[in-house]
Design an enzyme around this catalytic site. Sequence first.
Site, PDB file in Angstrom:
ATOM      1  N   LYS A  22       1.086  -1.378  -0.026  1.00  0.00           N
ATOM      2  CA  LYS A  22       0.162   0.078   0.106  1.00  0.00           C
ATOM      3  C   LYS A  22       0.998   1.166   0.063  1.00  0.00           C
ATOM      4  O   LYS A  22       0.762   2.152  -0.626  1.00  0.00           O
ATOM      5  CB  LYS A  22      -1.031   0.075   1.406  1.00  0.00           C
ATOM      6  CG  LYS A  22      -1.601   1.232   1.614  1.00  0.00           C
ATOM      7  CD  LYS A  22      -2.495   1.259   2.664  1.00  0.00           C
ATOM      8  CE  LYS A  22      -1.735   1.661   3.984  1.00  0.00           C
ATOM      9  NZ  LYS A  22      -1.477   3.042   4.261  1.00  0.00           N
ATOM     10  N   ASN A  23       1.988   1.300   0.904  1.00  0.00           N
ATOM     11  CA  ASN A  23       2.576   2.567   0.934  1.00  0.00           C
ATOM     12  C   ASN A  23       3.711   2.743  -0.016  1.00  0.00           C
ATOM     13  O   ASN A  23       4.043   3.898  -0.160  1.00  0.00           O
ATOM     14  CB  ASN A  23       3.284   2.677   2.375  1.00  0.00           C
ATOM     15  CG  ASN A  23       2.507   3.015   3.717  1.00  0.00           C
ATOM     16  OD1 ASN A  23       1.238   2.940   3.316  1.00  0.00           O
ATOM     17  ND2 ASN A  23       3.048   2.789   4.894  1.00  0.00           N
ATOM     18  N   CYS A 116      -4.820  13.397  12.982  1.00  0.00           N
ATOM     19  CA  CYS A 116      -5.368  12.175  12.792  1.00  0.00           C
ATOM     20  C   CYS A 116      -5.161  11.253  13.710  1.00  0.00           C
ATOM     21  O   CYS A 116      -4.446  11.819  15.047  1.00  0.00           O
ATOM     22  CB  CYS A 116      -4.759  11.287  11.584  1.00  0.00           C
ATOM     23  SG  CYS A 116      -3.151  10.753  11.700  1.00  0.00           S
ATOM     24  N   ARG A 121       1.060  14.938  12.858  1.00  0.00           N
ATOM     25  CA  ARG A 121       1.381  14.689  11.449  1.00  0.00           C
ATOM     26  C   ARG A 121       1.257  16.005  10.634  1.00  0.00           C
ATOM     27  O   ARG A 121       0.486  15.881   9.667  1.00  0.00           O
ATOM     28  CB  ARG A 121       0.425  13.456  10.886  1.00  0.00           C
ATOM     29  CG  ARG A 121       0.771  12.279  11.700  1.00  0.00           C
ATOM     30  CD  ARG A 121      -0.183  11.157  11.141  1.00  0.00           C
ATOM     31  NE  ARG A 121       0.857  10.313  10.223  1.00  0.00           N
ATOM     32  CZ  ARG A 121       0.284   9.226   9.894  1.00  0.00           C
ATOM     33  NH1 ARG A 121      -0.688   8.840   9.649  1.00  0.00           N
ATOM     34  NH2 ARG A 121       1.164   8.381   8.972  1.00  0.00           N
ATOM     35  N   ASP A 305       5.202   0.919  11.867  1.00  0.00           N
ATOM     36  CA  ASP A 305       3.805   0.283  11.547  1.00  0.00           C
ATOM     37  C   ASP A 305       3.889  -1.087  11.905  1.00  0.00           C
ATOM     38  O   ASP A 305       2.825  -1.837  11.787  1.00  0.00           O
ATOM     39  CB  ASP A 305       3.858   0.444   9.919  1.00  0.00           C
ATOM     40  CG  ASP A 305       3.474   1.630   9.520  1.00  0.00           C
ATOM     41  OD1 ASP A 305       3.159   2.605  10.224  1.00  0.00           O
ATOM     42  OD2 ASP A 305       3.667   2.033   8.270  1.00  0.00           O
ATOM     43  N   ARG A 397      -8.585  -0.352   4.682  1.00  0.00           N
ATOM     44  CA  ARG A 397      -7.467   0.629   4.144  1.00  0.00           C
ATOM     45  C   ARG A 397      -6.341  -0.084   3.734  1.00  0.00           C
ATOM     46  O   ARG A 397      -5.668   0.573   2.835  1.00  0.00           O
ATOM     47  CB  ARG A 397      -7.398   1.738   5.034  1.00  0.00           C
ATOM     48  CG  ARG A 397      -8.361   2.641   5.384  1.00  0.00           C
ATOM     49  CD  ARG A 397      -8.144   3.885   6.117  1.00  0.00           C
ATOM     50  NE  ARG A 397      -6.878   4.166   5.620  1.00  0.00           N
ATOM     51  CZ  ARG A 397      -5.928   5.071   6.294  1.00  0.00           C
ATOM     52  NH1 ARG A 397      -6.055   4.994   7.744  1.00  0.00           N
ATOM     53  NH2 ARG A 397      -4.930   5.364   5.935  1.00  0.00           N
TER      54      ARG A 397
HETATM   55  C1  UD1 Z   1       4.567   7.048   6.124  1.00  0.00           C
HETATM   56  C2  UD1 Z   1       3.672   5.913   6.036  1.00  0.00           C
HETATM   57  C3  UD1 Z   1       3.291   5.409   7.378  1.00  0.00           C
HETATM   58  C4  UD1 Z   1       4.463   5.129   8.413  1.00  0.00           C
HETATM   59  C5  UD1 Z   1       5.443   6.673   8.305  1.00  0.00           C
HETATM   60  C6  UD1 Z   1       6.550   6.278   9.335  1.00  0.00           C
HETATM   61  C7  UD1 Z   1       2.606   6.295   4.032  1.00  0.00           C
HETATM   62  C8  UD1 Z   1       1.376   6.476   3.069  1.00  0.00           C
HETATM   63  N1  UD1 Z   1       2.584   6.250   5.141  1.00  0.00           N
HETATM   64  O1  UD1 Z   1       3.846   8.239   6.903  1.00  0.00           O
HETATM   65  O2  UD1 Z   1       2.547   4.074   7.600  1.00  0.00           O
HETATM   66  O3  UD1 Z   1       4.054   4.732   9.642  1.00  0.00           O
HETATM   67  O4  UD1 Z   1       5.752   6.792   7.075  1.00  0.00           O
HETATM   68  O5  UD1 Z   1       7.297   5.202   8.757  1.00  0.00           O
HETATM   69  O6  UD1 Z   1       3.569   5.800   3.428  1.00  0.00           O
HETATM   70  N2  UD1 Z   1       6.294  15.065  10.372  1.00  0.00           N
HETATM   71  C9  UD1 Z   1       6.375  16.546  10.778  1.00  0.00           C
HETATM   72  N3  UD1 Z   1       6.442  17.394   9.680  1.00  0.00           N
HETATM   73  C10 UD1 Z   1       6.518  16.861   8.102  1.00  0.00           C
HETATM   74  C11 UD1 Z   1       6.491  15.499   8.077  1.00  0.00           C
HETATM   75  C12 UD1 Z   1       6.387  14.592   9.196  1.00  0.00           C
HETATM   76  O7  UD1 Z   1       6.384  16.818  11.700  1.00  0.00           O
HETATM   77  O8  UD1 Z   1       6.421  17.794   7.339  1.00  0.00           O
HETATM   78  C13 UD1 Z   1       6.450  13.993  11.549  1.00  0.00           C
HETATM   79  C14 UD1 Z   1       5.153  13.226  11.593  1.00  0.00           C
HETATM   80  O9  UD1 Z   1       3.978  13.779  12.489  1.00  0.00           O
HETATM   81  C15 UD1 Z   1       5.552  12.010  12.206  1.00  0.00           C
HETATM   82  C16 UD1 Z   1       6.949  11.845  11.672  1.00  0.00           C
HETATM   83  O10 UD1 Z   1       7.465  13.049  11.215  1.00  0.00           O
HETATM   84  O11 UD1 Z   1       5.616  12.094  13.529  1.00  0.00           O
HETATM   85  C17 UD1 Z   1       7.052  10.815  10.635  1.00  0.00           C
HETATM   86  O12 UD1 Z   1       6.292  11.016   9.474  1.00  0.00           O
HETATM   87  P1  UD1 Z   1       6.751  10.644   7.946  1.00  0.00           P
HETATM   88  O13 UD1 Z   1       7.774  10.071   7.950  1.00  0.00           O
HETATM   89  O14 UD1 Z   1       6.422  11.683   7.100  1.00  0.00           O
HETATM   90  O15 UD1 Z   1       5.608   9.695   7.829  1.00  0.00           O
HETATM   91  P2  UD1 Z   1       4.395   9.581   6.655  1.00  0.00           P
HETATM   92  O16 UD1 Z   1       5.081   9.857   5.484  1.00  0.00           O
HETATM   93  O17 UD1 Z   1       3.085  10.426   7.192  1.00  0.00           O
END
Ligand code: UD1
Length: 419
Positions: A22-23, A116, A121, A305, A397
């Site tokens: 999925k990811n 969420c 996030r 995850d 999902r």
């Molecule tokens: C992706 C995965 C999710 C997984 C996560 C971490 C997808 C669709 N989802 O989520 O399943 O749990 O990676 O491996 O691929 N953050 C900020 N600012 C930003 C971006 C992120 O503060 O601009 C923080 C987030 O709140 C979180 C952390 O950084 O605490 C990690 O986020 P990120 O690596 O971006 O995860 P996702 O891409 O949302």
Amino acid sequence: MDKLVIRGGLPLSGRIAVSGSKNAALPILMAAPLIDGGVCYENVPRLRDIHTTLRLLTLLGCETEFEGNTVQVKQANELQFEAPYDLVKTMRASVLCLGPLLARLGRARVALPGGCAIGARPVDMHLSALEQMGARFDLDSGYIDGRCKKLHGAHITFDFPTVGGTENLLMAASLAEGETILENAAREPEVCDLANFLNACGAKIHGHGTSVITIQGVDSLTSCTYPIMSDRIEAGTYMVAAAITGGSLELVNCPTHALEAVIHKLRDMGVHIQDDSDDAIVVTARKTVRCVDVTTLPYPGFPTDMQAQIMALMCVSEGAGTIKETIFENRFMHVQELVRLGADVKCTTRTAFVRGVEHLQGAPVMASDLRASACLVLAGLAAKGTTEVQRIYHLDRGYEAMEEKLRSVGADITRAKEA
Ligand code: UD1
């Protein structure tokens, strides 16, 4: 709404085929607006988030067709630049269209994903990195409104190796003017899969899989056929299913290379794992499984995850252990539900203390997010009596045909309507 009814206590045995990731599929599909001509995606899992992504691509002006596990996407109409709130609120990954739309149209209006279930996030790192490439953003009526002339290359250092941020930037930089360097980039296998896909379409990306990625912008990207990688989190979940039921499962189409941290931890717990093939793995619970300490980290560390699933296993293991969650600030919502099943878990915001109990006892429980749902299903498979997992739309999902797959290896699990 549907629920899952599980009569636990049966050891699972047999073979499960792991679905497409999925990811990995989400960003790779979201890259379609960058590509001239059509794209054929193979090994796409049939999941709610994928259908949401295809709806979004349709709204953006693409034509999509989903047959079996193959998706065809081609640009049929003039590209649109708005991702509406109704879609974004159901799937935070919608924010991944920001990079492609800015690169292609110089404009992107994407609803702000908001909070969420598993933490705040924010997307500040995505925006700041795109700003360094020449984009400007306003916040207008709950929408991120981004504009740019042509994006230009930049030297960007992420504060944290954000997965989505790295993916957005890979897509934006592929069609930007000049060279972009991403430092402290995410190294997740799904990021590599996106880079490999973009390269198959003519992009010039180097260094993916390491924390420094270099992208040389090109004028255009052209069509290709691309098989999405298998889902390492789905595979990890079924590895735990074998261990928690005292059974033995062979997982085929398994991305073994991407599961090192999980394999290592399960072996530490006493689970027997045969991983001498690139795409198959056999997991057998031969002796008593014991608790260990786990800390979630960016790849190649232990994946956040898989945190909820390994907690379910620790709940019925010998001894005690701690689980530290370092990626998300609010990802222990499964704890109170595990406690309803008789687990002994106490937690602060970032650390859970688990003491294994002899057995869990089935009860009605409520899923709060995708991986928490998987954890409760696993706990239900191990528990005595009947467990009802409510609100399983979260599971739909992210897990393709979970109950069919589990039933095929001996689980007593059925889907029913919630009263
Ligand atoms: C992706 C995965 C999710 C997984 C996560 C971490 C997808 C669709 N989802 O989520 O399943 O749990 O990676 O491996 O691929 N953050 C900020 N600012 C930003 C971006 C992120 O503060 O601009 C923080 C987030 O709140 C979180 C952390 O950084 O605490 C990690 O986020 P990120 O690596 O971006 O995860 P996702 O891409 O949302």
